[in-house]
Structure formats: C-alpha cells, structure tokens
Design a protein around this motif. Structure first.
Motif, PDB file in Angstrom:
ATOM      1  N   GLU A 156      -5.529 -19.198  -7.704  1.00  0.00           N
ATOM      2  CA  GLU A 156      -4.315 -19.755  -7.123  1.00  0.00           C
ATOM      3  C   GLU A 156      -3.257 -18.517  -6.945  1.00  0.00           C
ATOM      4  N   ALA A 157      -3.502 -17.600  -7.772  1.00  0.00           N
ATOM      5  CA  ALA A 157      -2.608 -16.223  -7.727  1.00  0.00           C
ATOM      6  C   ALA A 157      -2.942 -15.448  -6.626  1.00  0.00           C
ATOM      7  N   ASP A 158      -4.175 -15.414  -6.067  1.00  0.00           N
ATOM      8  CA  ASP A 158      -4.612 -14.699  -5.285  1.00  0.00           C
ATOM      9  C   ASP A 158      -4.165 -15.142  -3.775  1.00  0.00           C
ATOM     10  N   LEU A 159      -4.181 -16.400  -3.738  1.00  0.00           N
ATOM     11  CA  LEU A 159      -3.522 -17.284  -2.670  1.00  0.00           C
ATOM     12  C   LEU A 159      -2.137 -16.807  -2.457  1.00  0.00           C
ATOM     13  N   ILE A 160      -1.209 -16.825  -3.332  1.00  0.00           N
ATOM     14  CA  ILE A 160      -0.150 -16.703  -3.642  1.00  0.00           C
ATOM     15  C   ILE A 160       0.254 -15.121  -3.099  1.00  0.00           C
ATOM     16  N   TRP A 161      -0.747 -14.151  -3.648  1.00  0.00           N
ATOM     17  CA  TRP A 161      -0.781 -12.781  -3.022  1.00  0.00           C
ATOM     18  C   TRP A 161      -0.836 -12.430  -1.707  1.00  0.00           C
ATOM     19  N   ARG A 162      -1.847 -13.235  -1.176  1.00  0.00           N
ATOM     20  CA  ARG A 162      -2.009 -13.249   0.299  1.00  0.00           C
ATOM     21  C   ARG A 162      -0.688 -13.814   1.157  1.00  0.00           C
ATOM     22  N   ASN A 163      -0.309 -14.795   0.797  1.00  0.00           N
ATOM     23  CA  ASN A 163       1.026 -15.188   1.535  1.00  0.00           C
ATOM     24  C   ASN A 163       2.201 -14.107   1.218  1.00  0.00           C
ATOM     25  N   ALA A 164       2.239 -13.440   0.209  1.00  0.00           N
ATOM     26  CA  ALA A 164       3.081 -12.207  -0.008  1.00  0.00           C
ATOM     27  C   ALA A 164       2.779 -10.986   0.822  1.00  0.00           C
ATOM     28  N   MET A 165       1.446 -10.864   0.901  1.00  0.00           N
ATOM     29  CA  MET A 165       1.257  -9.798   2.037  1.00  0.00           C
ATOM     30  C   MET A 165       1.641 -10.090   3.412  1.00  0.00           C
ATOM     31  N   LEU A 166       1.340 -11.371   3.682  1.00  0.00           N
ATOM     32  CA  LEU A 166       1.625 -11.871   4.899  1.00  0.00           C
ATOM     33  C   LEU A 166       3.000 -11.723   5.528  1.00  0.00           C
ATOM     34  N   ASN A 167       3.857 -11.850   4.359  1.00  0.00           N
ATOM     35  CA  ASN A 167       5.342 -11.829   4.548  1.00  0.00           C
ATOM     36  C   ASN A 167       5.801 -10.568   4.407  1.00  0.00           C
ATOM     37  N   ASN A 168       5.102  -9.301   4.184  1.00  0.00           N
ATOM     38  CA  ASN A 168       5.641  -8.276   3.747  1.00  0.00           C
ATOM     39  C   ASN A 168       5.559  -7.360   5.231  1.00  0.00           C
ATOM     40  N   ARG A 169       6.720  -7.482   5.978  1.00  0.00           N
ATOM     41  CA  ARG A 169       6.646  -6.925   7.267  1.00  0.00           C
ATOM     42  C   ARG A 169       7.200  -5.396   7.307  1.00  0.00           C
ATOM     43  N   GLU A 170       7.941  -4.968   6.073  1.00  0.00           N
ATOM     44  CA  GLU A 170       8.360  -3.748   6.250  1.00  0.00           C
ATOM     45  C   GLU A 170       7.414  -2.697   5.598  1.00  0.00           C
ATOM     46  N   ASP A 171       7.678  -1.450   6.078  1.00  0.00           N
ATOM     47  CA  ASP A 171       6.677  -0.440   5.843  1.00  0.00           C
ATOM     48  C   ASP A 171       6.813   0.054   4.449  1.00  0.00           C
ATOM     49  N   LYS A 172       6.400  -0.882   3.599  1.00  0.00           N
ATOM     50  CA  LYS A 172       6.565  -0.852   1.964  1.00  0.00           C
ATOM     51  C   LYS A 172       5.389  -1.285   1.171  1.00  0.00           C
ATOM     52  N   LEU A 173       5.104  -0.517   0.228  1.00  0.00           N
ATOM     53  CA  LEU A 173       3.955  -0.951  -0.628  1.00  0.00           C
ATOM     54  C   LEU A 173       4.469  -2.078  -1.790  1.00  0.00           C
ATOM     55  N   ILE A 174       3.578  -3.044  -1.705  1.00  0.00           N
ATOM     56  CA  ILE A 174       3.798  -4.000  -2.880  1.00  0.00           C
ATOM     57  C   ILE A 174       2.616  -4.084  -3.758  1.00  0.00           C
ATOM     58  N   LEU A 185     -11.241 -12.575 -13.577  1.00  0.00           N
ATOM     59  CA  LEU A 185     -11.169 -11.207 -13.274  1.00  0.00           C
ATOM     60  C   LEU A 185      -9.782 -10.668 -12.867  1.00  0.00           C
ATOM     61  N   MET A 186      -9.195  -9.965 -13.783  1.00  0.00           N
ATOM     62  CA  MET A 186      -7.675  -9.355 -13.715  1.00  0.00           C
ATOM     63  C   MET A 186      -8.206  -8.127 -12.884  1.00  0.00           C
ATOM     64  N   SER A 187      -7.178  -7.920 -11.952  1.00  0.00           N
ATOM     65  CA  SER A 187      -7.267  -6.747 -11.096  1.00  0.00           C
ATOM     66  C   SER A 187      -5.660  -6.383 -10.601  1.00  0.00           C
ATOM     67  N   LEU A 188      -5.390  -5.204 -10.465  1.00  0.00           N
ATOM     68  CA  LEU A 188      -4.310  -4.580  -9.808  1.00  0.00           C
ATOM     69  C   LEU A 188      -4.227  -4.727  -8.278  1.00  0.00           C
ATOM     70  N   VAL A 189      -3.517  -5.417  -7.517  1.00  0.00           N
ATOM     71  CA  VAL A 189      -3.654  -5.278  -6.107  1.00  0.00           C
ATOM     72  C   VAL A 189      -2.489  -4.859  -5.593  1.00  0.00           C
ATOM     73  N   ALA A 190      -2.715  -4.006  -4.553  1.00  0.00           N
ATOM     74  CA  ALA A 190      -1.570  -3.238  -3.791  1.00  0.00           C
ATOM     75  C   ALA A 190      -1.785  -3.465  -2.608  1.00  0.00           C
ATOM     76  N   SER A 191      -0.776  -3.603  -1.496  1.00  0.00           N
ATOM     77  CA  SER A 191      -0.919  -3.830  -0.299  1.00  0.00           C
ATOM     78  C   SER A 191       0.351  -3.118   0.595  1.00  0.00           C
ATOM     79  N   LYS A 192      -0.085  -2.743   1.851  1.00  0.00           N
ATOM     80  CA  LYS A 192       0.852  -1.941   2.765  1.00  0.00           C
ATOM     81  C   LYS A 192       0.575  -2.348   4.042  1.00  0.00           C
ATOM     82  N   PRO A 193       1.507  -2.878   4.941  1.00  0.00           N
ATOM     83  CA  PRO A 193       1.246  -3.222   6.312  1.00  0.00           C
ATOM     84  C   PRO A 193       0.768  -1.789   7.017  1.00  0.00           C
ATOM     85  N   VAL A 194       0.070  -2.005   8.090  1.00  0.00           N
ATOM     86  CA  VAL A 194      -0.512  -0.916   9.171  1.00  0.00           C
ATOM     87  C   VAL A 194       0.453  -0.981  10.302  1.00  0.00           C
ATOM     88  N   ILE A 195       1.458  -0.172  10.419  1.00  0.00           N
ATOM     89  CA  ILE A 195       2.762  -0.113  11.278  1.00  0.00           C
ATOM     90  C   ILE A 195       2.077   0.904  12.463  1.00  0.00           C
TER      91      ILE A 195
END
Length: 609
Positions: A156-174, A185-195
C-alpha cells in the motif's frame, strides 16, 4: 576594565626601565602570583568540561551525517540527471505503449534498458531502478542480473509512492522510506522527473529503489556509542529512519515532535540543544528544510565519566600551569615586542623598502634609543638614494640629448625631403609616404623644447610609426585603433607609446606565424585617461614579466632604479610616467605566453599647456 588596569600598572612599573629590571620584575610576578592563585583554585570543581566535550562531539557527528546525507542524495540526483540527458541527447522517448513491430520504439526500450543496467551495476546498493512515462505507465526497470529477483511493488505504501511520483511535476528530487512489497522489504526510494530542457515539459520520471542499509550507513557514526539513538523525521511526522528499525515508517508522536522542533522553528536556527530528565537531545534541520534529525545521548553516560577527585586535581594543575604560562607569555611579549618590531622593520629595509615605518617604543631605554637611531639613519639613507637617483636620471637624460645632438637634424631633414621629392617625381608614393613619416618622427623625437605633449601629438607620432611598420610587414600586420577625441587635449610624456608599440610588434609580429594584430585604444573615463596596447603575439616570458613586476614594486617603495642600458624601453617608460604622475599612475601588464599581451596605463586627465 581589569586588563586596562593591569596594562596601566605594567606601564608605570616597566616603561623606560632597563631589561635587567624588567626581567627581575617578571620573575617576581611569575613566582608569587601562581602560588596565590593555585591555593584558591584548588577548591573549585567543575564537570562542565566533559559535558561540553560530549556536546561538541555530538555536533561534529551530526555535521558529518548531514554532509554524508547531502552527498548521498546528490549522487542519486546525478544519476537521475544523467538519465535525463541520455534520453534528450539521444532523442529517446518514454512511450507509454510498446509495439514490437515498431523498430524505433523497440530501440528506445533497448537503449533505456542498457542505461538502467549500467547504472545499476555501477553501484552495488540498488534493489531496482524503474522508469515511468509522464502519465505514470511503467516502461522498464533494471534489477540484479545475478539473482534475477524482481519485486512485486504491491504494498500500500508503494502505491501511495507511485501516486506521489506522478504528481511531482517540478524538477525536484523526492524520497521516502517504505516497504516495496507485501512481505515488508524496506527500501529507500527516490524519484526525479525527466524534464526536456528545450520544451520544459516532463517526459516521464525515474525511481531509484535502494537498499535500506545503504541509507542506514549514514547514521552509523552516531549509533556506535552505547545508548545513543538517532532518527530522521519528515515534516509530516513520518519516521524515515530510526536506530530502532521497527520504528521506521511509523508516525512520530505529534506532541513530542512539536515540543522538540517548536523552538527550532520559531528561532529560525538550524541546530537546537535541549536537555530533558534523562537525555541530551540535539535537533537539526536538514539542508533541504524538509526533515528533522533528532539525536539523543543518555545523561548517565556523561555523568559516569565525571570523577570528582580526578577533576579537582587536574583542574588545579591545568589552571595553575595555564595562568603561569599566560602571564609569562604576556610579560615576555611585552618585553620582546619592541625588539621584534624593530627587527621586522630592519628586514623590510634590507629588502629595499626604504619607506618602512620605524616603530618607536618607549617600553625600555635601550629599544627606544635603538629605534630613534635607526630611524635617523634610514632618513639619511633615503635622502642619499634620492639624490643618487636624480643624478642618474639627469645623467641619462644628458646622454640621450647629447647623442641626439650629434646628428645634424637639418641635414637629415633635407636628405629626407630630397628622397621624398624623387619618390614623388618617380611616382613611388610608398617611398614618399615612408620618408615623410620618418621625417615627422625625427622632428618629433629630437625636439627638446618640452617633454610633455598633448595626447593628439603622441597619437600622430604613432600613426607615422604605424605607416612605416605597415610598409615593412604588409599584410602580416593588422593595426587597429579606437581613439576617444575627448582624450586628445590632455598631456602625456613624449615618446611614451612608441616604445610600447615597438615592443608589441617585436613580440607580436616578428615572432608570430601568420597575421598579427596590434591594437591601440585611448579613452577618457571620468577624470582619468586609459590607454591599452594589445597584441596577439607570443606574449611575455614569465621570468621577464616577474622581473618587471619586481622592478615596479622596488621603484614604488624606494627611489632606486637599477643601472641598465640606455634604450628607451619598458622600464624607462614606466619610470618617466611614475615621476610625472606619482601614485596616481596605474601600469598593468596582462600576458599569456603564446597568446598575447595587454598593457593598460591609467593616469589622471591633466590638460596640456
């Protein structure tokens, strides 16, 4: 107030006294004062030193963690930027649908996979790397090719994370920390848009899934101490890291978080130390202002390190030694400072800096008499050097004028006129122009009426010189000029620019392969005249340029000019201008060997008489 009183007493007791008396007085003070002070300080006990050491250690460790934290996410951002650059530079599109009969799309997928796997293999702490289109459709991923372990990403947490990545439209690392599958399985996940840098639109986004241990290693320097804990909490209250791994992913107590960070937020500081009943707590705001780092050290660890008897003994010894040393240092400094200052001044004079200010100290009779005698001697030396320098200048000037007067100018003028007339008759205009220019230069150079001329006259002389040079070098030499007419009425020394242009031609044309350029700029800027002579030749030899800079420094600090040749060269031009304009002259040379030289002269705009 107390330092002023001590200083006043020392002045009264030691001023203008002999060194023998001063040393005897110093010995008495060093012997008596520590005995009195040590008896008093024996009764003082403090454990603040150990507490302060622990605090400083905590701050150093926190600073180290913050630095590693920044570097950790900076490296992730670099990988994301490299991926974006790869996509843009190779015109790779992040397509939502894959048609295997479309070779262009298949090639896109293959290139994306190649880059993802190369990035995955370059760093050994990835669980996977995922790429999504702009609309959130999964495109491709990289995983461990040795184990071929593919994660379900169905928590459930990763589904929320995928929604956060989708809404991140700024050139910013989250980033976030959560289980990526239902097995936990715990993981540190980081995402950034491809602009796309050209359109500014988002093409898609990339997600890096890293092993939690790689993130946990950032905090281990603090955790190695017994009983110490550290945690990273987002502004929303989610625990992103905790020494107790079971707490990761939970929500921190709102009341505790508000109490811990309230003062930090209200004061605007980045670090805040608080002490509760059992722990010393240090709260820090992370550099990106989106998380807090909270560390705590049990007070029992600090208190256990305090041994009263040992602290009393050590404190008495250290403070006694410190006081004896400090007082001895102050007294010895007071006694030796005048001698050191005088010695330093003598060294400056020895290097040729005769304008050095000689300190006159009244701390004792010997140094006062020595300083006054040296100051008087230096004054006499400066007067003798000035006299000798002026004699050398007059001698050189007389030799130059005598040499010029040996030539019968009328004979030369008449000869040049004959050559010019023959050239005109034979219609050889180039020879006529050269002889006329040479005749004008000769009249200008040996006219002894005045050393100071208008800039316009100096420019005319340079134009005659340029004509002769162009006849010699033809197309190999290109001459450029930018003359501000407002600067023409102001004065300058005669034969100032010609030697500098001749030097530029020597290094800019004769030694250069291909076409050379010499540029002369003369401008009036406010109350100053600025002259620039630029060439694209071979440039100054670094040793020669360093020698000239030493000459400038020496001539600025003394009246001495080393004896040398009689030619009107760079040093002669500088010294003549220095005599005329003094400290208002700015003479700078910027040269790059193999590229060229720029000479900039700046002096006050004084109307010519």
């Amino acid at each position: 107030m107390i330092p002023k009183i001590v200083h006043s007493l020392l002045n009264r007791a030691l001023n203008k006294k002999s060194i023998q008396f001063q040393m005897f007085f110093t010995f008495m003070i060093i012997t008596l004062i520590p005995i009195v002070i040590v008896g008093y300080i024996t009764f003082r006990v403090s454990s603040a030193t150990i507490a302060q050491e622990v605090k400083n250690s905590n701050e150093q460790l926190m600073e180290e963690i913050v630095s590693n934290y920044e570097l950790y996410f900076h490296n992730i951002e670099i990988d994301a930027n490299k991926f974006a650059s790869q996509m843009v530079n190779n015109n790779i599109r992040l397509n939502e649908k894959v048609y295997f009969f479309d070779t262009f799309i298949v090639e896109n997928i293959m290139e994306i996979n190649d880059y993802l796997h190369s990035t995955f293999e370059a760093t050994g702490n990835f669980l996977s790397i995922r790429v999504f289109s702009d609309n959130g459709h999964f495109i491709s991923s990289a995983f461990n090719k040795e184990t071929y372990e593919v994660y379900s990403y169905n928590s459930e947490a990763d589904l929320i994370w995928r929604n956060a990545m989708l809404n991140n439209r700024e050139d910013k690392l989250i980033f976030d920390v959560h289980p990526i599958n239902r097995e936990g399985l715990m993981s540190l996940v980081a995402s950034k848009p491809v602009i796309n840098p050209f359109s500014g639109k988002r093409m898609g986004y990339i997600s890096f899934d890293k092993e939690l241990e790689s993130f946990a290693s950032l905090f281990q320097p603090f955790e190695k101490r017994d009983g110490s804990t550290i945690q990273l909490i987002s502004k929303e209250g989610k625990i992103l890291y905790h020494t107790d791994r079971a707490q990761i992913g939970k929500i921190a107590s709102p009341a505790w978080l508000a109490k811990t960070t309230a003062s930090l937020t209200s004061t605007g500081e980045e670090d805040l130390e608080t002490v509760d009943r059992d722990n010393m707590v240090l709260t820090s705001m992370m550099p990106n202002k989106d998380a807090y780092m909270v560390s705590s050290v049990p007070l029992s660890i600090i208190n256990s390190q305090v041994d009263s008897i040992r602290n009393i003994t050590i404190s008495i010894m250290l403070l006694s030694i410190l006081l004896v040393f400090g007082l001895s240092f102050v007294l010895s400094l007071y006694i030796s400072r005048p001698i050191k200052q005088l010695s330093k001044a003598m060294q400056q004079v020895e290097r040729g800096r005769l304008t050095t200010n000689i300190p006159i100290s009244e701390s004792n009779l010997e140094t006062w008499l020595l300083s006054k005698s040296f100051e008087s001697m230096l004054g006499r030396i400066k007067q003798l050097v000035k006299t000798q320098y002026e004699m050398e200048l007059h001698k050189k000037d007389a030799e130059l004028k005598a040499l010029m007067m040996q030539i019968n100018p009328h004979f030369l003028y008449n000869t040049l006129e004959v050559i010019s007339g023959i050239a005109d008759y034979e219609r050889v205009t180039q020879i006529s122009d050269i002889t006329q220019s040479l005749s004008k230069m000769l009249r200008y150079n040996i006219d002894l009426k005045s050393e100071e001329v208008r800039i316009a006259e100096e420019i005319d002389n340079c134009n005659n010189f340029f004509l002769i040079l162009k006849s010699r070098f033809e197309d190999k030499l290109q001459v450029e000029q930018d003359i501000d007419r407002e600067a023409l009425p102001f004065k300058i020394l005669k034969i100032t620019l010609q030697p500098l242009i001749e030097n530029a031609v020597k290094h800019g044309v004769e030694k250069k392969l291909g076409q050379a350029t010499v540029r002369l700029d003369v401008r009036k800027e406010k109350d100053e005249i600025v002259i620039r002579i630029v060439d694209n030749g071979t440039g100054f030899d670094p040793e020669a340029l360093e020698e000239f800079e030493r000459f400038k420094h020496q001539s600025d600090t003394t009246f001495y000019e080393p004896a040398g040749g009689r030619k009107v060269g760079l040093k002669n031009v500088y010294m003549r201008l220095k005599i005329l304009f003094g400290d208002q002259l700015d003479f700078a040379i910027r040269s790059v060997e193999g590229e060229g030289t720029a000479i900039t002269i700046r002096f006050p705009a004084i109307p010519a008489k």
